[in-house]
Each structure stands twice: as structure tokens, then as C-alpha cells.
Design an enzyme around this catalytic site. Structure first.
Site, short mmCIF file in Angstrom:
data_model
loop_
_atom_site.label_atom_id
_atom_site.label_comp_id
_atom_site.label_asym_id
_atom_site.label_seq_id
_atom_site.Cartn_x
_atom_site.Cartn_y
_atom_site.Cartn_z
N LYS A 135 0.82 -1.22 0.00
CA LYS A 135 0.00 0.00 0.00
C LYS A 135 0.85 1.27 0.00
O LYS A 135 0.56 2.23 -0.73
CB LYS A 135 -0.92 -0.02 1.23
CG LYS A 135 -1.77 1.23 1.42
CD LYS A 135 -2.82 1.02 2.48
CE LYS A 135 -2.21 0.70 3.83
NZ LYS A 135 -1.75 1.89 4.57
N ARG B 205 -10.88 4.05 10.54
CA ARG B 205 -10.80 2.65 10.96
C ARG B 205 -12.16 2.13 11.44
O ARG B 205 -12.32 0.92 11.58
CB ARG B 205 -9.79 2.51 12.10
CG ARG B 205 -8.36 2.80 11.70
CD ARG B 205 -7.76 1.68 10.90
NE ARG B 205 -6.34 1.88 10.62
CZ ARG B 205 -5.60 1.06 9.89
NH1 ARG B 205 -6.15 -0.04 9.39
NH2 ARG B 205 -4.34 1.31 9.66
N ARG C 8 10.32 -10.41 3.79
CA ARG C 8 10.72 -9.06 4.16
C ARG C 8 11.40 -9.05 5.52
O ARG C 8 12.34 -8.28 5.75
CB ARG C 8 9.49 -8.14 4.18
CG ARG C 8 9.83 -6.66 4.32
CD ARG C 8 8.60 -5.79 4.13
NE ARG C 8 7.76 -5.78 5.32
CZ ARG C 8 6.63 -5.08 5.42
NH1 ARG C 8 6.21 -4.36 4.38
NH2 ARG C 8 5.91 -5.10 6.53
N ARG D 179 12.48 -6.11 11.31
CA ARG D 179 11.27 -5.94 12.11
C ARG D 179 10.84 -7.28 12.68
O ARG D 179 10.66 -8.26 11.97
CB ARG D 179 10.15 -5.36 11.25
CG ARG D 179 10.33 -3.93 10.87
CD ARG D 179 9.21 -3.42 9.98
NE ARG D 179 7.89 -3.67 10.55
CZ ARG D 179 6.76 -3.22 10.03
NH1 ARG D 179 6.80 -2.50 8.91
NH2 ARG D 179 5.59 -3.49 10.58
N ARG E 163 -1.89 -9.86 12.65
CA ARG E 163 -1.97 -8.54 12.04
C ARG E 163 -2.93 -8.53 10.86
O ARG E 163 -3.71 -7.60 10.68
CB ARG E 163 -0.58 -8.07 11.58
CG ARG E 163 0.35 -7.66 12.71
CD ARG E 163 1.78 -7.54 12.23
NE ARG E 163 1.92 -6.54 11.17
CZ ARG E 163 2.95 -6.52 10.33
NH1 ARG E 163 3.90 -7.45 10.40
NH2 ARG E 163 3.03 -5.57 9.41
#
Length: 369
Positions: free
Chosen positions: A191, A266, A305, A311, A323
Site C-alpha cells: 500500500k 478505521r 521481508r 522488524r 496482524r
């Protein structure tokens, strides 16, 4: 809303604001020229309303002429000569105030300036009701300015669109067909990459809620400190605070072609709040566009990734799946919200960056058609 010929215009500057601006200009002219017996030159056709109101408020002796920039063929050496049509008196050694409805490019002023210099005036200033600093690039200083405005197409109070609108007592601006997108995509859908491409391609402003929060907190703005007071207690920041931050971002970019809202709304309540905010700006959400990617593809992308990003939440499959679940729980509500308004568009998010951009662009092009 009004329509002149083929264009729609929306209210922009009220009659009350215009009168206040005229009072400001007239007060300053009275202060500077009360003992000078100036000559006011109104530039037709647009200045007649502004000029008449300024002159009525001038409390000392003055002379008035309404002029128009014209031209005639001079000698072979001079060629096309510019002149002020309607000027019947000498301006030599006189104080001249040019009254303009609007100063934008300044091309007309540049020509008039040359004429007045030849007339050997004592001094010459310009008073304008509206001034567009973005458009004005000439060297001549505009001393008396009523209202500074962005470089928008306006009508009313002497200003026209193809002959119509001069008689309106307030100012209207051309209705702007903005493109406002709510962009969603699950973790790993790309995104952020697509938002960066789309904002450049369509000249939109990308507003990321996360970036807005970080900016306000880092710079210790009033809203940032307010938000931090909730975050420090482990509480959610109230929607009211978030909306005020977004409102400030929208106001910073007046005249934009539109916005990409990233990370907001949201909830349905937040969507209602965003709709109300945009309504106050005479616009609305154009569409919610969501990148749709299979869960297993997302998991594999994020695990890959995670090998280079450092991360932790990209390295743990269970965290990744949670998530993704949270994302769908949140967007399911908004998907239905915007579907009811016929504003939801799901786009296949699998493929190369270029392929996905093409799919997103096809949707946006259709919305703008």
C-alpha cells in the site's frame, strides 16, 4: 452553488468579508492621501464595484477616471502603442491610485506602469481588492491589498466568467472536482509503495495518520501534546483529536486536487467524522480502494521481508497472521460502509508494482471521468 454558462461555482468570500477588506484599503488610503488630492483610476470592466466603494469612503478631495488599456498603431519605429482609453486629464506631477478588482499575473499592470511613467506622475500606487501572490511575479510592489487569495478561478463583485457574474455581491470560486481516496491494504500488500506512486501520478496529497501523529508529537504541537497525554496512559487517542489533526493537514493544502487518506478511517464513526470534515470543505470521499491479496501470499511476503527488514513483527508467522486478521476485522466494517454508498473498489494486489499501479489507475481514471 451557482452555475454560470457550463461551470459550477461555490460560495467562497462573503459580502461581509469583502466590505471589511474595502474598509481596510480605504482607511489606509485616507491616512496616506488625505491632503494630496489624488486621481483614482478605475480599470474597467471589473473594478467598478470595488472602485465605487473605495471612492465613497475617501474623505477628502479627489478626482476619478475609469480607464481601459487599449492600443493603436504608431509610427514604423514605435509599432503597436499602448494607451489608457478614457483618460481625459494630464497626470503630470499628480498622485495616482490605480484601483483594480484583482491582481494575478500583473500583465495589465506592467503595461499601465509603462504608460504612467511616461506621464511623469508624482507617484503611483495600486490598490486591489483581491491579490494572488502565487500568480503575481512582477517587480512592482502592490501596496494596498484587500484580501490575499490562492490562485483560484473566482467570480463575483466585478469579476466575471465570459460576461456573467459581475453583479454578484459575494465571491464564488469554481467548484473543484477533488479526488479523495481512502486507501487500504493488508500488511505486505504494498500500500505504501502504491500511495507514493499514485500521489505523484494524480497530484494528490498523501495523508498518513501515522506520519501526522509522529509530526505533531515530535514538534510538540498543541494537538500532539494532547494526543500524547492519552498515549502515555495507554489509552486510545479520541477521534476528535485525530480529526482535528487531519483537518489541519487538509487546510495546509488548500487547492489540492485531492487526498489519499492512509490509516484513517478505521471505524464507521471515524468514517462519519471524515465525511463531515470533507463536507465542510465542499467535497467528499470519492472512493475506498482496497488492495486484495490472498493471506498465504501476504504471509510469505512478510516472512521474506522480515529477513532483511529487521522488524520482529515480520519474522514471526503467528504475529503476521494476527496482524492480517486485525486488518480484516477493521476493514470489514468500512467495506460495508462504503459499499452502501457504492464507493468500495477492491483491486487485485498480486503482481508486479507496475501491474498493480495499472489496476489502481484504471479505477481512479474511471472515477475522474
Amino acid at each position: 452553488m451557482i452555475k454560470l454558462h457550463d461551470l459550477e461555482f461555490e460560495p467562497y468570500i462573503s459580502e461581509k468579508e469583502i466590505n471589511a477588506a474595502i474598509e481596510k484599503v480605504a482607511d489606509k488610503l485616507n491616512e496616506d492621501y488625505s491632503d494630496a488630492n489624488p486621481i483614482f483610476l478605475g480599470v474597467l470592466n471589473g473594478s467598478f464595484m470595488f472602485a465605487s466603494e473605495v471612492i465613497k469612503r475617501f474623505n477628502a478631495d479627489c478626482e476619478v477616471s475609469f480607464v481601459k488599456l487599449g492600443s493603436y498603431e504608431g509610427t514604423k519605429t514605435t509599432g503597436n502603442v499602448k494607451t489608457l482609453l478614457g483618460l481625459n486629464q494630464s497626470l503630470k506631477d499628480r498622485h495616482v491610485i490605480l484601483l483594480e478588482d484583482i491582481v494575478d499575473t500583473g500583465n495589465t499592470l506592467e503595461e499601465i506602469n509603462k504608460i504612467l511613467l511616461k506621464e511623469e506622475v508624482a507617484n503611483y500606487e495600486v490598490a486591489t481588492l483581491f491579490y494572488k501572490p502565487e500568480a503575481y511575479k512582477k517587480e512592482f510592489n502592490i501596496k494596498y491589498k484587500g484580501i490575499e487569495i490562492p490562485n483560484k478561478f473566482i467570480v463575483g463583485y466585478g469579476l466575471d466568467y465570459d460576461g456573467l457574474g459581475r453583479n454578484l455581491t459575494q465571491i464564488y470560486k469554481r467548484k473543484e472536482n477533488m479526488t479523495n481516496l481512502v486507501l487500504f491494504g493488508p500488511p505486505g500488500a504494498g500500500k505504501g509503495t502504491q500511495a507514493d506512486i499514485l500521489k505523484e501520478k494524480y497530484q494528490l496529497i498523501h495523508i498518513s495518520t501515522g506520519d501526522v501523529f509522529r509530526f505533531n508529537i515530535k514538534n510538540e504541537t498543541e494537538l500532539g501534546l494532547h494526543a500524547k497525554s492519552f498515549m502515555d496512559k495507554g489509552q486510545l487517542v479520541p477521534d476528535e483529536v485525530t480529526i482535528k489533526m487531519l483537518n489541519a493537514e487538509v487546510d495546509k493544502n488548500e487547492g489540492a486536487n485531492g487526498f489519499i487518506f492512509d490509516g484513517f478511517p478505521r471505524t464507521a464513526a471515524q468514517a462519519d467524522a471524515l465525511a463531515e470534515l470533507l463536507k465542510l470543505k465542499n467535497t467528499e470521499v470519492t472512493a475506498m480502494i482496497a488492495l486484495e491479496v490472498d493471506d498465504e501470499v501476504l504471509v510469505n511476503r512478510l516472512l521474506e521481508r522480515g529477513k532483511t527488514s529487521g522488524r520482529k513483527d515480520d519474522a514471526d508467522e503467528s504475529v503476521i497472521r494476527n496482524r492480517i486478521k486485525v486488518y480484516y476485522d477493521e476493514t470489514a466494517i468500512l467495506k460495508e460502509y462504503y459499499k452502501k454508498q457504492d464507493k468500495y473498489y477492491g483491486v487485485d494486489g498480486v503482481g508486479s508494482i507496475e501491474e498493480i499501479t495499472q489496476r489502481l489507475s484504471a479505477v481512479i481514471d474511471k472515477l475522474q471521468a
